[in-house]
Design an enzyme around this catalytic site. Structure first.
Site, PDB file in Angstrom:
ATOM      1  CE1 TYR A 129     -11.680   5.073  -4.573  1.00  0.00           C
ATOM      2  CE2 TYR A 129     -13.570   4.455  -3.246  1.00  0.00           C
ATOM      3  CZ  TYR A 129     -12.418   5.188  -3.412  1.00  0.00           C
ATOM      4  OH  TYR A 129     -11.981   6.033  -2.408  1.00  0.00           O
ATOM      5  CB  THR A 156      -8.502  13.556  -9.652  1.00  0.00           C
ATOM      6  OG1 THR A 156      -7.747  12.669  -8.803  1.00  0.00           O
ATOM      7  CG2 THR A 156      -9.415  12.749 -10.543  1.00  0.00           C
ATOM      8  N   GLY A 157      -5.523  15.394  -9.502  1.00  0.00           N
ATOM      9  CA  GLY A 157      -4.831  16.387  -8.679  1.00  0.00           C
ATOM     10  C   GLY A 157      -4.385  17.541  -9.547  1.00  0.00           C
ATOM     11  CG  ASN A 209      -1.600  10.059 -12.472  1.00  0.00           C
ATOM     12  OD1 ASN A 209      -2.278  10.730 -11.681  1.00  0.00           O
ATOM     13  ND2 ASN A 209      -2.096   9.019 -13.117  1.00  0.00           N
ATOM     14  CB  VAL A 265       1.169   4.600  -7.846  1.00  0.00           C
ATOM     15  CG1 VAL A 265       1.624   5.685  -6.907  1.00  0.00           C
ATOM     16  CG2 VAL A 265      -0.312   4.649  -8.139  1.00  0.00           C
TER      17      VAL A 265
HETATM   18  P1  NAD Z   1      -8.317  13.105  -5.229  1.00  0.00           P
HETATM   19  O1  NAD Z   1      -8.887  12.532  -6.463  1.00  0.00           O
HETATM   20  O2  NAD Z   1      -8.403  14.573  -4.998  1.00  0.00           O
HETATM   21  O3  NAD Z   1      -6.773  12.711  -5.063  1.00  0.00           O
HETATM   22  C1  NAD Z   1      -6.210  11.563  -5.626  1.00  0.00           C
HETATM   23  C2  NAD Z   1      -4.829  11.928  -6.154  1.00  0.00           C
HETATM   24  O4  NAD Z   1      -4.211  10.751  -6.685  1.00  0.00           O
HETATM   25  C3  NAD Z   1      -4.874  12.940  -7.286  1.00  0.00           C
HETATM   26  O5  NAD Z   1      -3.902  13.932  -7.087  1.00  0.00           O
HETATM   27  C4  NAD Z   1      -4.579  12.113  -8.526  1.00  0.00           C
HETATM   28  O6  NAD Z   1      -4.004  12.853  -9.585  1.00  0.00           O
HETATM   29  C5  NAD Z   1      -3.654  11.071  -7.947  1.00  0.00           C
HETATM   30  N1  NAD Z   1      -3.602   9.840  -8.743  1.00  0.00           N
HETATM   31  C6  NAD Z   1      -4.650   9.127  -9.240  1.00  0.00           C
HETATM   32  N2  NAD Z   1      -4.205   8.057  -9.915  1.00  0.00           N
HETATM   33  C7  NAD Z   1      -2.847   8.085  -9.820  1.00  0.00           C
HETATM   34  C8  NAD Z   1      -1.819   7.254 -10.341  1.00  0.00           C
HETATM   35  N3  NAD Z   1      -2.101   6.155 -11.072  1.00  0.00           N
HETATM   36  N4  NAD Z   1      -0.536   7.581 -10.083  1.00  0.00           N
HETATM   37  C9  NAD Z   1      -0.228   8.691  -9.356  1.00  0.00           C
HETATM   38  N5  NAD Z   1      -1.165   9.522  -8.855  1.00  0.00           N
HETATM   39  C10 NAD Z   1      -2.461   9.216  -9.088  1.00  0.00           C
HETATM   40  O7  NAD Z   1      -9.010  12.320  -4.031  1.00  0.00           O
HETATM   41  P2  NAD Z   1      -8.907  12.511  -2.455  1.00  0.00           P
HETATM   42  O8  NAD Z   1     -10.271  12.769  -1.947  1.00  0.00           O
HETATM   43  O9  NAD Z   1      -7.810  13.439  -2.107  1.00  0.00           O
HETATM   44  O10 NAD Z   1      -8.524  11.026  -2.015  1.00  0.00           O
HETATM   45  C11 NAD Z   1      -7.199  10.658  -1.648  1.00  0.00           C
HETATM   46  C12 NAD Z   1      -7.188   9.200  -1.211  1.00  0.00           C
HETATM   47  O11 NAD Z   1      -8.062   9.019  -0.097  1.00  0.00           O
HETATM   48  C13 NAD Z   1      -7.651   8.228  -2.300  1.00  0.00           C
HETATM   49  O12 NAD Z   1      -6.875   7.056  -2.236  1.00  0.00           O
HETATM   50  C14 NAD Z   1      -9.077   7.911  -1.911  1.00  0.00           C
HETATM   51  O13 NAD Z   1      -9.472   6.651  -2.352  1.00  0.00           O
HETATM   52  C15 NAD Z   1      -8.989   7.976  -0.390  1.00  0.00           C
HETATM   53  N6  NAD Z   1     -10.318   8.275   0.193  1.00  0.00           N
HETATM   54  C16 NAD Z   1     -10.855   9.515   0.101  1.00  0.00           C
HETATM   55  C17 NAD Z   1     -12.121   9.753   0.632  1.00  0.00           C
HETATM   56  C18 NAD Z   1     -12.766  11.102   0.590  1.00  0.00           C
HETATM   57  O14 NAD Z   1     -13.904  11.224   1.022  1.00  0.00           O
HETATM   58  N7  NAD Z   1     -12.142  12.160   0.134  1.00  0.00           N
HETATM   59  C19 NAD Z   1     -12.832   8.715   1.239  1.00  0.00           C
HETATM   60  C20 NAD Z   1     -12.247   7.448   1.280  1.00  0.00           C
HETATM   61  C21 NAD Z   1     -10.983   7.244   0.774  1.00  0.00           C
END
Ligand code: NAD
Ligand code: UDP
Length: 318
Positions: free
Chosen positions: A144, A36-37, A33, A58
């Site tokens: 979270y 943050t992407g 969506n 989602v």
């Molecule tokens: P990020 O914020 O870059 O990516 C998250 C993506 O999800 C984004 O593209 C955002 O637009 C999308 N998104 C958010 N809400 C949404 C929704 N309701 N519907 C559709 N898309 C949605 O973060 P990331 O670092 O790439 O993290 C990806 C996943 O890994 C997340 O679930 C996060 O919780 C998990 N995670 C990441 C880390 C880390 O250190 N990077 C650590 C633990 C867990």
């Protein structure tokens, strides 16, 4: 060739995952969506006929025929997940229900990107998967942490009740190219500050620790987890056990960027975990001796190069 759905595929980790799955000869459907992407993260994949991009949230159901689902949709930086905490909970919980419902219906395998945050401010160190954690259920991080804990419960319950083939990975702090400059997490903040010659903002006294994993190591662990046999569900920790204080991280970044930035201290946010380090014995055992290969300075160097190029491009376009 498998057909694979990646939710959150336009985000930092998701975009690397889409790229790698395509390179391995799969068909990839990226759902996002764009909270943050960004399209910029996946623009180089748009010419690939085996790549499809779907704007979708989602929290609403979505139907497609796929073999595997990687459920990554959820903002990961405290700044972003606290911006609309109710939405963050909905994304984790309803996103999990929608993806599990889809997996059940089409008999797909589904992997949940869970987090080391399920351990909260851990009283056991390093953290093993059987530790239940120390989470403040009403604090500002709980949208979270509790959202992800509830998602884990949903995953296990769909597995027990409906035989859905599930995998849960608990990701520890991961960094690399394609984090947003305004992402708000510590690695991107410090690098951007150092490159711009601005003050490095340490929250608290900087003695709190994290264990930083480079994104490529995570992808390897994530894909190996998806490929485990059906009786392995996880949760499994995927992280780099090398632990650093925020002071150590700041000085490594200052050295690698050759920056004259000064360090400043800001108040520590509420419930900020004091220490975090993964025990990766289970991952090594179940994932063919998986372990991280890229250590901090090498990973930081690649990430600094990325931000340096990005900031130069932004300056040119001003
Ligand atoms: P990020 O914020 O870059 O990516 C998250 C993506 O999800 C984004 O593209 C955002 O637009 C999308 N998104 C958010 N809400 C949404 C929704 N309701 N519907 C559709 N898309 C949605 O973060 P990331 O670092 O790439 O993290 C990806 C996943 O890994 C997340 O679930 C996060 O919780 C998990 N995670 C990441 C880390 C880390 O250190 N990077 C650590 C633990 C867990
Ligand atoms: N942090 C910091 N300065 C910043 C951003 C974060 O000192 O500009 C600290 C933060 O308080 C935490 C650590 O760095 O102790 C890691 O923060 P991040 O948001 O990257 O991840 P998380 O706390 O979710 O592990």
């Amino acid at each position: 060739m498998k057909r694979i759905l990646v939710t959150g595929g336009a985000g930092f980790i998701g975009s690397h995952l889409c790229e790698r799955l395509l390179n391995e000869g799969n068909e990839v459907i990226c759902l996002d969506n764009y909270f943050t992407g960004s399209k910029r993260n996946i623009i180089h994949l748009l010419d690939n006929p085996y790549f499809e991009l779907i704007r979708h949230d989602v929290t609403h159901s979505y139907f497609v025929e796929v073999d595997e689902i990687y459920n990554l949709a959820c903002p990961a930086s405290p700044v972003h997940y606290q911006y609309n905490p109710i939405k963050t909970i909905k994304t984790s919980v309803m996103g999990a229900i929608n993806m599990l419902g889809l997996a059940k219906r089409i008999k797909a395998k589904v992997l949940q990107a869970s987090t080391s945050e399920v351990y909260g401010d851990p009283l056991v160190h390093p953290q093993q998967e059987d530790y239940w954690g120390n989470v403040n259920p009403i604090g500002i991080r709980s949208c979270y942490d509790e959202g992800k804990r509830c998602a884990e419960s949903l995953f296990l319950n769909y597995h027990r009740q409906n035989d859905v083939r599930i995998k849960i990975i608990r990701i520890f702090n991961t960094y690399g190219p394609r984090m947003l400059p305004n992402d708000g997490r510590v690695v991107s903040n410090f690098i951007v500050q150092a490159l711009k010659g601005k003050d490095i903002t340490i929250f608290g006294d900087g003695t709190q620790t994290r264990s930083f994993q480079y994104v490529d190591d995570l992808l390897e662990g994530m894909i190996r987890t998806m490929n485990t046999g059906d009786n392995f569900t996880g949760p499994v920790n995927i992280g780099n056990p090398n632990e650093f204080s925020m002071l150590e991280l700041a000085s490594a970044i200052l050295e690698l960027t050759n920056s004259a930035s000064k360090i400043t201290f800001r108040p520590l946010p509420q419930d900020d975990p004091t220490q975090r380090q993964p025990d990766i014995s289970l991952a090594k055992q179940e994932l063919n001796n998986w372990e991280p290969k890229i250590q901090l300075k090498e990973g930081l160097t690649k990430t600094i190069e990325y931000f340096d190029d990005l900031l130069k491009q932004e300056n040119l376009s001003l």
